[in-house]
Design a protein around this motif. Structure first.
Motif, PDB file in Angstrom:
ATOM      1  N   HIS A  34      -5.911   4.773  -9.301  1.00 36.88           N
ATOM      2  CA  HIS A  34      -4.847   3.771  -9.329  1.00 36.88           C
ATOM      3  C   HIS A  34      -5.391   2.348  -9.223  1.00 36.88           C
ATOM      4  N   PRO A  35      -6.158   1.891 -10.249  1.00 37.49           N
ATOM      5  CA  PRO A  35      -6.579   0.495 -10.231  1.00 37.49           C
ATOM      6  C   PRO A  35      -5.353  -0.410 -10.201  1.00 37.49           C
ATOM      7  N   PRO A  36      -5.403  -1.493  -9.574  1.00 41.87           N
ATOM      8  CA  PRO A  36      -6.562  -2.222  -9.071  1.00 41.87           C
ATOM      9  C   PRO A  36      -6.951  -1.871  -7.642  1.00 41.87           C
ATOM     10  N   LEU A  37      -6.516  -0.706  -7.120  1.00 41.06           N
ATOM     11  CA  LEU A  37      -6.924  -0.316  -5.772  1.00 41.06           C
ATOM     12  C   LEU A  37      -8.426  -0.085  -5.740  1.00 41.06           C
ATOM     13  N   PHE A  38      -9.012  -0.390  -4.596  1.00 39.49           N
ATOM     14  CA  PHE A  38     -10.435  -0.146  -4.383  1.00 39.49           C
ATOM     15  C   PHE A  38     -10.591   1.148  -3.599  1.00 39.49           C
ATOM     16  N   GLY A  39     -11.596   1.943  -3.915  1.00 38.60           N
ATOM     17  CA  GLY A  39     -11.818   3.228  -3.265  1.00 38.60           C
ATOM     18  C   GLY A  39     -12.439   3.113  -1.894  1.00 38.60           C
ATOM     19  N   THR A  40     -11.774   2.396  -1.001  1.00 40.09           N
ATOM     20  CA  THR A  40     -12.299   2.161   0.343  1.00 40.09           C
ATOM     21  C   THR A  40     -11.984   3.289   1.304  1.00 40.09           C
ATOM     22  N   GLY A  41     -10.923   4.050   1.022  1.00 43.15           N
ATOM     23  CA  GLY A  41     -10.477   5.064   1.963  1.00 43.15           C
ATOM     24  C   GLY A  41      -9.557   4.501   3.026  1.00 43.15           C
ATOM     25  N   LEU A  42      -9.360   3.187   3.034  1.00 40.33           N
ATOM     26  CA  LEU A  42      -8.431   2.548   3.965  1.00 40.33           C
ATOM     27  C   LEU A  42      -7.046   2.530   3.327  1.00 40.33           C
ATOM     28  N   VAL A  43      -6.052   2.988   4.041  1.00 37.85           N
ATOM     29  CA  VAL A  43      -4.686   2.936   3.513  1.00 37.85           C
ATOM     30  C   VAL A  43      -4.083   1.618   3.988  1.00 37.85           C
ATOM     31  N   ASP A  44      -4.255   0.601   3.139  1.00 40.15           N
ATOM     32  CA  ASP A  44      -3.749  -0.734   3.429  1.00 40.15           C
ATOM     33  C   ASP A  44      -2.387  -0.908   2.759  1.00 40.15           C
ATOM     34  N   ALA A  45      -1.845  -2.116   2.801  1.00 40.02           N
ATOM     35  CA  ALA A  45      -0.512  -2.372   2.244  1.00 40.02           C
ATOM     36  C   ALA A  45      -0.451  -2.039   0.748  1.00 40.02           C
ATOM     37  N   ASP A  46      -1.512  -2.338  -0.001  1.00 37.63           N
ATOM     38  CA  ASP A  46      -1.519  -2.053  -1.440  1.00 37.63           C
ATOM     39  C   ASP A  46      -1.528  -0.548  -1.718  1.00 37.63           C
ATOM     40  N   THR A  47      -2.301   0.202  -0.934  1.00 33.02           N
ATOM     41  CA  THR A  47      -2.349   1.657  -1.117  1.00 33.02           C
ATOM     42  C   THR A  47      -1.015   2.278  -0.723  1.00 33.02           C
ATOM     43  N   TRP A  48      -0.440   1.784   0.388  1.00 36.51           N
ATOM     44  CA  TRP A  48       0.889   2.275   0.776  1.00 36.51           C
ATOM     45  C   TRP A  48       1.880   2.038  -0.360  1.00 36.51           C
ATOM     46  N   ALA A  49       1.852   0.837  -0.932  1.00 41.71           N
ATOM     47  CA  ALA A  49       2.801   0.505  -2.005  1.00 41.71           C
ATOM     48  C   ALA A  49       2.651   1.474  -3.177  1.00 41.71           C
ATOM     49  N   ALA A  50       1.410   1.788  -3.553  1.00 40.25           N
ATOM     50  CA  ALA A  50       1.183   2.726  -4.656  1.00 40.25           C
ATOM     51  C   ALA A  50       1.661   4.131  -4.279  1.00 40.25           C
ATOM     52  N   LEU A  51       1.445   4.530  -3.030  1.00 42.13           N
ATOM     53  CA  LEU A  51       1.923   5.842  -2.582  1.00 42.13           C
ATOM     54  C   LEU A  51       3.449   5.890  -2.594  1.00 42.13           C
ATOM     55  N   TRP A  52       4.086   4.840  -2.103  1.00 46.79           N
ATOM     56  CA  TRP A  52       5.558   4.806  -2.062  1.00 46.79           C
ATOM     57  C   TRP A  52       6.145   4.809  -3.470  1.00 46.79           C
ATOM     58  N   ARG A  53       5.529   4.078  -4.374  1.00 41.94           N
ATOM     59  CA  ARG A  53       6.055   4.017  -5.745  1.00 41.94           C
ATOM     60  C   ARG A  53       5.783   5.299  -6.502  1.00 41.94           C
ATOM     61  N   GLY A  54       4.761   6.034  -6.109  1.00 43.73           N
ATOM     62  CA  GLY A  54       4.401   7.231  -6.848  1.00 43.73           C
ATOM     63  C   GLY A  54       3.803   6.887  -8.193  1.00 43.73           C
ATOM     64  N   ASP A  55       3.031   5.800  -8.218  1.00 38.75           N
ATOM     65  CA  ASP A  55       2.427   5.346  -9.467  1.00 38.75           C
ATOM     66  C   ASP A  55       1.726   6.466 -10.214  1.00 38.75           C
ATOM     67  N   VAL A  56       1.868   6.445 -11.495  1.00 35.43           N
ATOM     68  CA  VAL A  56       1.145   7.370 -12.353  1.00 35.43           C
ATOM     69  C   VAL A  56      -0.246   6.794 -12.537  1.00 35.43           C
ATOM     70  N   PRO A  57      -1.292   7.626 -12.413  1.00 34.96           N
ATOM     71  CA  PRO A  57      -2.654   7.107 -12.609  1.00 34.96           C
ATOM     72  C   PRO A  57      -2.818   6.452 -13.989  1.00 34.96           C
ATOM     73  N   VAL A  58      -3.746   5.529 -14.082  1.00 37.61           N
ATOM     74  CA  VAL A  58      -3.982   4.803 -15.321  1.00 37.61           C
ATOM     75  C   VAL A  58      -4.335   5.774 -16.458  1.00 37.61           C
ATOM     76  N   ASP A  59      -5.184   6.774 -16.183  1.00 38.84           N
ATOM     77  CA  ASP A  59      -5.588   7.742 -17.207  1.00 38.84           C
ATOM     78  C   ASP A  59      -4.384   8.532 -17.727  1.00 38.84           C
TER      79      ASP A  59
END
Length: 154
Positions: free
Chosen positions: A126-151
């Protein structure tokens, strides 16, 4: 003539002229409204979750029999990291399991190595997320939205 007490069956009806108060409509409790709203929110979340399983998803990962794929442990976006325990960790794990990044048997409320790996894979998909392993506000937002992966979107 002696008076006999009235039985409950012969009591005056609430609409009789003897009744000083007119009948009142039934009251709804605040709990019923909250429960209804909560059920609607849960159904909306379940519909959103089923639509975006993720490219790195495991097609064999299904919830255990009798369980519900709806996550209702935490609804914020507080920083959640390796080693955390409790509602935020449960929420991350449940959302990742719904998207098939984490097996259901790993949903235990402890942000361990399996959860860390699943978060990193989710972030990488899920770019532009960085693979840090930290669930920050941006990662939460992507999880809540259920974003479809770029691929998967291509």
């Amino acid at each position: 003539m002696p008076r006999t007490p009235m039985s409950p069956m012969s009591a005056p009806s609430p609409q009789s002229p003897q009744s000083p108060n007119p009948p009142q409509p039934p009251r709804r409790s605040a709990g019923a409204s909250v429960l209804t709203g909560g059920l609607l929110a849960a159904l909306a979340l379940a519909a959103a979750v089923t639509g975006a399983p993720g490219a790195a998803a495991d097609a064999e990962n299904v919830p255990p029999a009798g369980s519900s794929p709806v996550c209702a442990f935490y609804d914020g976006d507080g920083l959640t990291v390796f080693g955390d325990q409790g509602d935020r960790a449960f929420q991350v794990q449940c959302m990742l399991a719904n998207r098939r990044y984490l097996p259901w048997d790993a949903v235990d409320g402890t942000f361990g190595l399996r959860t860390l790996d699943a978060v990193r894979r989710f972030q990488a998909d899920h770019p532009p997320l960085f693979g840090t392993g930290l669930v920050d506000a941006d990662t939460w937002a992507a999880l809540w939205r259920g974003d479809v992966p770029v691929d998967a979107a291509a």
